[in-house]
Design a protein around this motif. Structure first.
Motif, PDB file in Angstrom:
ATOM      1  N   ASP A  53       2.948  39.889  57.555  1.00  0.00           N
ATOM      2  CA  ASP A  53       1.605  40.341  57.236  1.00  0.00           C
ATOM      3  C   ASP A  53       1.237  39.911  55.812  1.00  0.00           C
ATOM      4  O   ASP A  53       2.038  40.059  54.885  1.00  0.00           O
ATOM      5  CB  ASP A  53       1.544  41.866  57.348  1.00  0.00           C
ATOM      6  CG  ASP A  53       0.169  42.395  57.054  1.00  0.00           C
ATOM      7  OD1 ASP A  53      -0.647  42.488  57.984  1.00  0.00           O
ATOM      8  OD2 ASP A  53      -0.099  42.715  55.874  1.00  0.00           O
ATOM      9  N   PRO A  54       0.029  39.374  55.603  1.00  0.00           N
ATOM     10  CA  PRO A  54      -0.331  38.880  54.277  1.00  0.00           C
ATOM     11  C   PRO A  54      -0.847  39.957  53.325  1.00  0.00           C
ATOM     12  O   PRO A  54      -0.979  39.699  52.123  1.00  0.00           O
ATOM     13  CB  PRO A  54      -1.445  37.865  54.578  1.00  0.00           C
ATOM     14  CG  PRO A  54      -2.108  38.424  55.805  1.00  0.00           C
ATOM     15  CD  PRO A  54      -1.014  39.064  56.615  1.00  0.00           C
ATOM     16  N   PHE A  55      -1.153  41.148  53.841  1.00  0.00           N
ATOM     17  CA  PHE A  55      -1.764  42.182  52.992  1.00  0.00           C
ATOM     18  C   PHE A  55      -0.739  43.122  52.354  1.00  0.00           C
ATOM     19  O   PHE A  55      -0.883  43.516  51.194  1.00  0.00           O
ATOM     20  CB  PHE A  55      -2.765  43.008  53.808  1.00  0.00           C
ATOM     21  CG  PHE A  55      -3.952  42.226  54.278  1.00  0.00           C
ATOM     22  CD1 PHE A  55      -4.981  41.890  53.408  1.00  0.00           C
ATOM     23  CD2 PHE A  55      -4.051  41.816  55.598  1.00  0.00           C
ATOM     24  CE1 PHE A  55      -6.082  41.165  53.838  1.00  0.00           C
ATOM     25  CE2 PHE A  55      -5.153  41.094  56.036  1.00  0.00           C
ATOM     26  CZ  PHE A  55      -6.169  40.769  55.158  1.00  0.00           C
ATOM     27  N   ILE A  56       0.299  43.495  53.092  1.00  0.00           N
ATOM     28  CA  ILE A  56       1.264  44.477  52.587  1.00  0.00           C
ATOM     29  C   ILE A  56       1.865  44.077  51.239  1.00  0.00           C
ATOM     30  O   ILE A  56       1.924  44.901  50.308  1.00  0.00           O
ATOM     31  CB  ILE A  56       2.369  44.723  53.630  1.00  0.00           C
ATOM     32  CG1 ILE A  56       1.795  45.459  54.843  1.00  0.00           C
ATOM     33  CG2 ILE A  56       3.524  45.523  53.030  1.00  0.00           C
ATOM     34  CD1 ILE A  56       2.770  45.603  56.002  1.00  0.00           C
ATOM     35  N   PRO A  57       2.317  42.821  51.059  1.00  0.00           N
ATOM     36  CA  PRO A  57       2.917  42.474  49.762  1.00  0.00           C
ATOM     37  C   PRO A  57       1.955  42.645  48.592  1.00  0.00           C
ATOM     38  O   PRO A  57       2.389  42.925  47.468  1.00  0.00           O
ATOM     39  CB  PRO A  57       3.306  40.998  49.937  1.00  0.00           C
ATOM     40  CG  PRO A  57       3.411  40.801  51.410  1.00  0.00           C
ATOM     41  CD  PRO A  57       2.371  41.689  52.006  1.00  0.00           C
ATOM     42  N   LEU A  70      -4.918  38.739  42.800  1.00  0.00           N
ATOM     43  CA  LEU A  70      -4.127  38.809  44.022  1.00  0.00           C
ATOM     44  C   LEU A  70      -4.996  38.434  45.219  1.00  0.00           C
ATOM     45  O   LEU A  70      -6.129  38.889  45.332  1.00  0.00           O
ATOM     46  CB  LEU A  70      -3.579  40.221  44.216  1.00  0.00           C
ATOM     47  CG  LEU A  70      -2.826  40.808  43.009  1.00  0.00           C
ATOM     48  CD1 LEU A  70      -2.558  42.290  43.233  1.00  0.00           C
ATOM     49  CD2 LEU A  70      -1.532  40.053  42.764  1.00  0.00           C
ATOM     50  N   GLY A  71      -4.472  37.611  46.109  1.00  0.00           N
ATOM     51  CA  GLY A  71      -5.299  37.197  47.239  1.00  0.00           C
ATOM     52  C   GLY A  71      -4.501  36.746  48.436  1.00  0.00           C
ATOM     53  O   GLY A  71      -3.326  36.397  48.332  1.00  0.00           O
ATOM     54  N   THR A  72      -5.154  36.740  49.594  1.00  0.00           N
ATOM     55  CA  THR A  72      -4.553  36.207  50.810  1.00  0.00           C
ATOM     56  C   THR A  72      -4.844  34.709  50.903  1.00  0.00           C
ATOM     57  O   THR A  72      -5.962  34.271  50.677  1.00  0.00           O
ATOM     58  CB  THR A  72      -5.108  36.911  52.058  1.00  0.00           C
ATOM     59  OG1 THR A  72      -6.543  36.923  52.013  1.00  0.00           O
ATOM     60  CG2 THR A  72      -4.609  38.336  52.121  1.00  0.00           C
ATOM     61  N   LEU A 102     -10.277  37.909  49.030  1.00  0.00           N
ATOM     62  CA  LEU A 102     -10.021  37.852  50.468  1.00  0.00           C
ATOM     63  C   LEU A 102     -10.155  36.424  50.965  1.00  0.00           C
ATOM     64  O   LEU A 102     -11.262  35.903  51.118  1.00  0.00           O
ATOM     65  CB  LEU A 102     -11.004  38.771  51.192  1.00  0.00           C
ATOM     66  CG  LEU A 102     -10.929  38.809  52.725  1.00  0.00           C
ATOM     67  CD1 LEU A 102      -9.548  39.262  53.193  1.00  0.00           C
ATOM     68  CD2 LEU A 102     -12.016  39.720  53.285  1.00  0.00           C
ATOM     69  N   GLY A 103      -9.033  35.781  51.218  1.00  0.00           N
ATOM     70  CA  GLY A 103      -9.026  34.445  51.794  1.00  0.00           C
ATOM     71  C   GLY A 103      -8.839  34.526  53.299  1.00  0.00           C
ATOM     72  O   GLY A 103      -7.874  35.150  53.781  1.00  0.00           O
TER      73      GLY A 103
END
Length: 356
Positions: A53-57, A70-72, A102-103
């Protein structure tokens, strides 16, 4: 002229592209890397959706840093409804004190249908346009609960937000949205509607200059937008080594990475721009057959030069600047293997890329 510099938090490594190996992250590791990258001077830290998952980290990184963006890079949009994406983006923007970007990318039809179990209901471009519009409407409604801004389109509908389910206003409500792009439709859409564009590494330097940039400018002109603040983020492939022997080995590893992406037909417009259509089709055929080990041999040295920053460590910043200045506003250091853990190389390279 200076460049902003980003890097990845637990990005994929070489073996993963060749079909074996996967990172096994821990919360402590996320926190340590985030602190270290901020200390090294990076402007941004991003997370891919490459098996995790890209959001949890980013929630962990937000807790353990103070200023790094910080971004995806990137989250896959269609398997998530706009509301699901908006909620996690809103929380990360709040938790990070306004440091989240948000990418989003569409992924290709096969992965949506067969990996994510998500119906592919239409062409991705028009659907992504509505996705962005719906996101903006949801964000506006979160920030102004008494006056919700609803959206109704062909693909997405947002017409209800009871107070119980509204997270409420936050201090930094403008969530920057970045589109992932390797084709002209998405590049135009980014220029028209987004704060920036995250280039797929498959876009060569020449393809970016001759195809992507004009498309972004066209989209911005359509919307009457000033492009001076638009953030074009390049993530060029890199082959690095301390000496020529190490550099040669790094180039061989890079062939795996490039071949993995170039086997995807959705990216073959890039190959066609260079006259590599036949190679692209053979890469795709081999990938479908599961013959991953044969793919790297089709990537020639000339192709590597078009795609990659190829350099010994002592000339890395100079080589990146030569290929990126006047093209990108932000560059992602996509480092693999030993170079990823060389903190002195990272610190020195970031500092040189920051120079005017």
């Amino acid at each position: 002229m200076s460049l902003r510099v980003e890097t990845a938090l637990m990005g994929p490594d070489t073996d993963q592209y060749a079909g074996s190996g996967q990172n096994r992250p821990t919360l402590a590791r996320f926190a340590a890397i985030a602190r270290e990258m901020e200390d090294l001077g990076f402007d941004g830290l991003t997370t891919p959706e490459s098996g995790h998952d890209p959001f949890i980290p980013l929630a962990i990184a937000a807790e353990h840093t103070r200023k790094i963006i910080l971004g995806t890079n990137v989250a896959v949009s269609f398997p998530r409804s706009p509301m699901v994406t908006a909620q996690v983006a809103w929380d990360l923007q709040n938790l990070s004190g306004g440091r989240f970007t948000l990418g989003l990318g569409t992924q290709v039809k096969g992965h949506n249908e067969r990996r994510y179990s998500t119906p592919w209901t239409s062409a991705p471009g028009p659907r992504m346009r509505e996705y962005f519009q719906c996101l903006r409407a949801i964000f506006a409604s979160f920030q102004n609960p008494d006056k919700p801004s609803y959206f109704e389109g062909q693909h997405y509908r947002f017409t209800m937000l009871p107070p119980f389910f509204n997270p409420g206003p936050i201090e930094h409500p403008q969530v920057p949205i970045y589109a992932a792009a390797a084709n002209t439709y998405m590049a135009r859409l980014a220029g028209e509607m987004c704060e920036g564009l995250r280039l797929h590494p498959i876009a060569t330097f020449r393809y970016t200059r001759e195809v992507i940039l004009p498309a972004v400018a066209e989209g911005a002109a359509r919307a009457g937008r000033d492009m001076s603040a638009f953030d074009l983020i390049g993530a060029p492939f890199m082959a690095l080594g301390r000496n020529e022997e190490e550099l040669a080995a790094s180039k061989e590893a890079l062939r795996k990475q490039i071949a993995f992406y170039a086997s995807t037909r959705s990216y073959h417009a890039v190959l066609a721009h260079h006259g590599w259509e036949d190679i692209g089709m053979e890469l795709h055929r081999l990938s479908v057959a599961g013959e991953w080990a044969k793919l790297p041999g089709l990537i020639s040295d000339d192709m590597l030069e078009e795609w990659a920053v190829i350099s010994t460590y002592d000339r890395l910043a100079e080589t990146i600047r030569a290929k990126s200045l006047g093209l990108f506003s932000t560059v992602v250091l996509v480092l693999l293997g030993e170079a990823r853990n060389d903190t002195e190389l990272l610190r020195e390279t970031v500092a040189k890329l920051h120079l005017d």
